[in-house]
Design a protein around this motif. Structure first.
Motif, PDB file in Angstrom:
ATOM      1  N   UNK A 201      -3.570  -4.062   5.034  1.00 34.66           N
ATOM      2  CA  UNK A 201      -3.261  -4.980   3.930  1.00 34.66           C
ATOM      3  C   UNK A 201      -2.847  -4.214   2.674  1.00 34.66           C
ATOM      4  N   UNK A 202      -2.852  -2.886   2.757  1.00 42.28           N
ATOM      5  CA  UNK A 202      -2.478  -2.086   1.590  1.00 42.28           C
ATOM      6  C   UNK A 202      -0.968  -1.922   1.472  1.00 42.28           C
ATOM      7  N   UNK A 203      -0.538  -1.185   0.455  1.00 38.97           N
ATOM      8  CA  UNK A 203       0.893  -0.999   0.182  1.00 38.97           C
ATOM      9  C   UNK A 203       1.447   0.292   0.775  1.00 38.97           C
ATOM     10  N   UNK A 204       0.584   1.124   1.374  1.00 33.67           N
ATOM     11  CA  UNK A 204       1.032   2.413   1.911  1.00 33.67           C
ATOM     12  C   UNK A 204       0.619   2.549   3.382  1.00 33.67           C
ATOM     13  N   UNK A 205       1.322   3.413   4.072  1.00 35.15           N
ATOM     14  CA  UNK A 205       0.986   3.701   5.464  1.00 35.15           C
ATOM     15  C   UNK A 205      -0.333   4.456   5.525  1.00 35.15           C
ATOM     16  N   UNK A 206      -1.191   4.066   6.446  1.00 36.82           N
ATOM     17  CA  UNK A 206      -2.463   4.758   6.618  1.00 36.82           C
ATOM     18  C   UNK A 206      -2.587   5.259   8.053  1.00 36.82           C
ATOM     19  N   UNK A 207      -3.525   6.177   8.246  1.00 34.39           N
ATOM     20  CA  UNK A 207      -3.827   6.706   9.568  1.00 34.39           C
ATOM     21  C   UNK A 207      -5.324   6.581   9.788  1.00 34.39           C
TER      22      UNK A 207
ATOM     23  N   UNK B   8     -11.045  13.487   9.261  1.00 31.38           N
ATOM     24  CA  UNK B   8     -11.490  12.120   8.969  1.00 31.38           C
ATOM     25  C   UNK B   8     -12.269  12.111   7.647  1.00 31.38           C
ATOM     26  N   UNK B   9     -12.007  11.085   6.864  1.00 28.22           N
ATOM     27  CA  UNK B   9     -12.704  10.947   5.586  1.00 28.22           C
ATOM     28  C   UNK B   9     -14.028  10.210   5.800  1.00 28.22           C
TER      29      UNK B   9
ATOM     30  N   UNK C 293      -7.860   8.768   7.857  1.00 32.50           N
ATOM     31  CA  UNK C 293      -7.601  10.191   8.029  1.00 32.50           C
ATOM     32  C   UNK C 293      -6.959  10.761   6.768  1.00 32.50           C
ATOM     33  N   UNK C 294      -7.382  11.966   6.390  1.00 32.83           N
ATOM     34  CA  UNK C 294      -6.859  12.639   5.188  1.00 32.83           C
ATOM     35  C   UNK C 294      -5.949  13.789   5.625  1.00 32.83           C
ATOM     36  N   UNK C 295      -4.752  13.844   5.045  1.00 32.15           N
ATOM     37  CA  UNK C 295      -3.788  14.891   5.367  1.00 32.15           C
ATOM     38  C   UNK C 295      -3.859  15.986   4.318  1.00 32.15           C
TER      39      UNK C 295
END
Length: 349
Positions: free
Chosen positions: A281-287, A330-331, A317-319
Motif C-alpha cells: 500500500x506504500x508508494x515505493x517498491x519493497x522487498x 532483513x530488518x 529487506x534492507x539493501x
C-alpha cells in the motif's frame, strides 16, 4: 537423353545394379549384415565401412492394393536378442515415415529426422540429410550387406579340426598372430570389399535421380498408388480417433475426468490456504524476506501484490551498497506474522 545418360552411368558401375523399386529389391529370404559406421575420410565418395553389428532379416508388408508400406528387420544373432525387432518403418500408420513415387518408390523417408532407407542391389543404406525432392543426401549412417551363405559355410568349415602342423618358433608364432589380426580386422567378405571401392555418393545419388525421373513420368493410374498410401494413413488416423472417442464416452473415463477436476480444485484450494497475499500500500517498491535472510527477497511494487508462504514471518529487506557490491539483510520491521492471514490478503505499508 538425360535419362539414358544416367542409366548408362549406373550400369557402367563396378556393381551390377538393377533399377528395382525399394520394396521389390529388399530380400525377405536372405540375411543382411549391419555395419553401423560409414566414413568418407577424403570426401571422395569412397567410404570406410566398419562397426559390424547385428545380422538381420527383413520383413515387408503390402496394402491390399499392392503398395508396400512396412519394412521391419529382426535380429538373427546375439543370443537373447535373436528374433527381436531392430528397425520398424510404417508408411501407412506412422506420422513420421513416408513413402511415395509408387511403383518406382526409391526410399522410406522420415519427415522429422530427414533420414531415408534405400535398397540398391545387395545393399541397403540408411542415409541422412535427404533433400525435399529425395534426389540427394548428406551422409550415410548405416550399411546393410546381404550375407553370402557360401562364405558363411566356408567360415564354418575353417573352424573344423585340421591336421596337426609343425610347431613354429615363438617369433614366427607372434608374426603369424599379427598377420591374422591384421587380416581379420578388415576381412568382411567380397561384397564388403567391392562396396568400399565404389563411389557410394555417386551410386546412391544416380539411383535416386533415375528413380525420380521414372516417378515424374508416371501415368495417372500409377499415381493412384501414392493416394492409396495417403488414404490408408487417413483411415488409420480415423480408426484411432474413433477408438479414443469411444473410450472418452465410457462412464469410467468420464468419472475419471470428474475426479481429476475435483482433485485439481482441492489442490488449488489447499494451496490458497497455505499462502497469504501481501499487498504493498506504500508508494515505493519493497522487498520482503524471512528473518536472517541475506537474499533480496520477494519484490512487491507499489500497489501490487505477491504470494507469501502462510506459515512464515515476513520482514522488510534492507539493501546496502559497498563500492559496486550490493548486499541485503532483513530488518526488524515485521510486515506479516506467521499463520495470521492464511488464504487472505494482508496490506503492507
Amino acid at each position: 537423353m538425360k535419362k539414358l545418360i544416367l542409366l548408362a552411368i549406373i550400369f557402367g558401375s563396378t556393381l551390377t545394379i538393377a533399377q528395382n523399386n525399394l520394396f521389390k529389391n529388399i530380400s525377405t529370404t536372405d540375411q543382411y549384415q549391419l555395419y553401423k559406421q560409414a566414413y568418407d575420410k577424403n570426401n571422395d565418395g569412397l567410404y570406410e565401412i566398419s562397426g559390424k553389428g547385428y545380422v538381420v532379416k527383413f520383413e515387408t508388408k503390402y496394402l491390399s492394393t499392392g503398395e508396400g508400406y512396412i519394412i521391419k528387420s529382426f535380429i538373427q544373432n546375439e543370443g537373447d536378442k535373436k528374433g527381436k525387432v531392430h528397425e520398424l518403418m510404417n508408411a501407412a500408420t506412422s506420422r513420421d515415415y513416408t513413402c511415395n513415387g509408387y511403383p518406382f518408390e526409391s526410399m522410406m523417408k522420415s519427415r522429422y529426422s530427414k533420414t531415408g532407407f534405400v535398397s540398391i542391389g545387395n545393399y541397403i543404406f540408411k542415409i541422412t540429410g535427404v533433400s525435399k525432392n529425395g534426389t540427394s543426401f548428406s551422409n550415410i549412417d548405416d550399411v546393410y550387406i546381404k550375407v553370402d551363405l557360401s562364405s558363411t559355410k566356408k567360415a564354418e568349415a575353417e573352424k573344423m579340426p585340421k591336421k596337426k602342423k609343425k610347431k613354429l618358433s615363438f617369433f614366427k608364432q607372434l608374426k603369424a598372430l599379427k598377420n591374422k589380426a591384421k587380416s581379420n580386422s578388415r576381412n568382411f567378405g567380397p561384397e564388403h570389399k567391392v562396396l568400399e571401392g565404389e563411389n557410394l555418393d555417386k551410386l546412391i545419388t544416380d539411383y535416386l535421380v533415375v528413380m525420380k525421373s521414372k516417378q515424374d513420368g508416371r501415368t495417372t493410374k500409377q499415381k493412384q498408388s501414392d493416394k492409396n498410401i495417403i488414404n490408408a494413413k487417413k483411415n488409420e488416423e480415423q480408426k484411432i480417433k474413433q477408438y479414443n472417442d469411444s473410450v472418452r464416452a465410457t462412464p469410467e473415463h468420464q468419472d475419471l475426468q470428474r475426479r481429476i477436476k475435483r482433485n485439481e480444485a482441492n489442490y488449488q484450494a489447499a494451496k490458497a490456504q497455505n499462502s497469504v497475499t501481501l499487498r504493498n500500500k506504500g508508494s515505493r517498491t519493497i522487498y520482503v524476506g524471512t528473518s536472517g535472510s541475506a537474499n533480496k527477497g520477494t519484490e512487491i511494487r507499489s500497489g501490487a501484490t505477491a504470494s507469501w508462504n502462510c506459515d512464515q514471518d515476513a520482514y522488510i529487506m534492507i539493501e546496502t551498497i559497498k563500492g559496486s557490491t550490493y548486499s541485503y539483510r532483513s530488518s526488524k520491521t515485521k510486515v506479516y506474522t506467521a499463520n495470521s492471514g492464511c488464504g487472505n490478503t494482508v496490506n503492507v505499508r
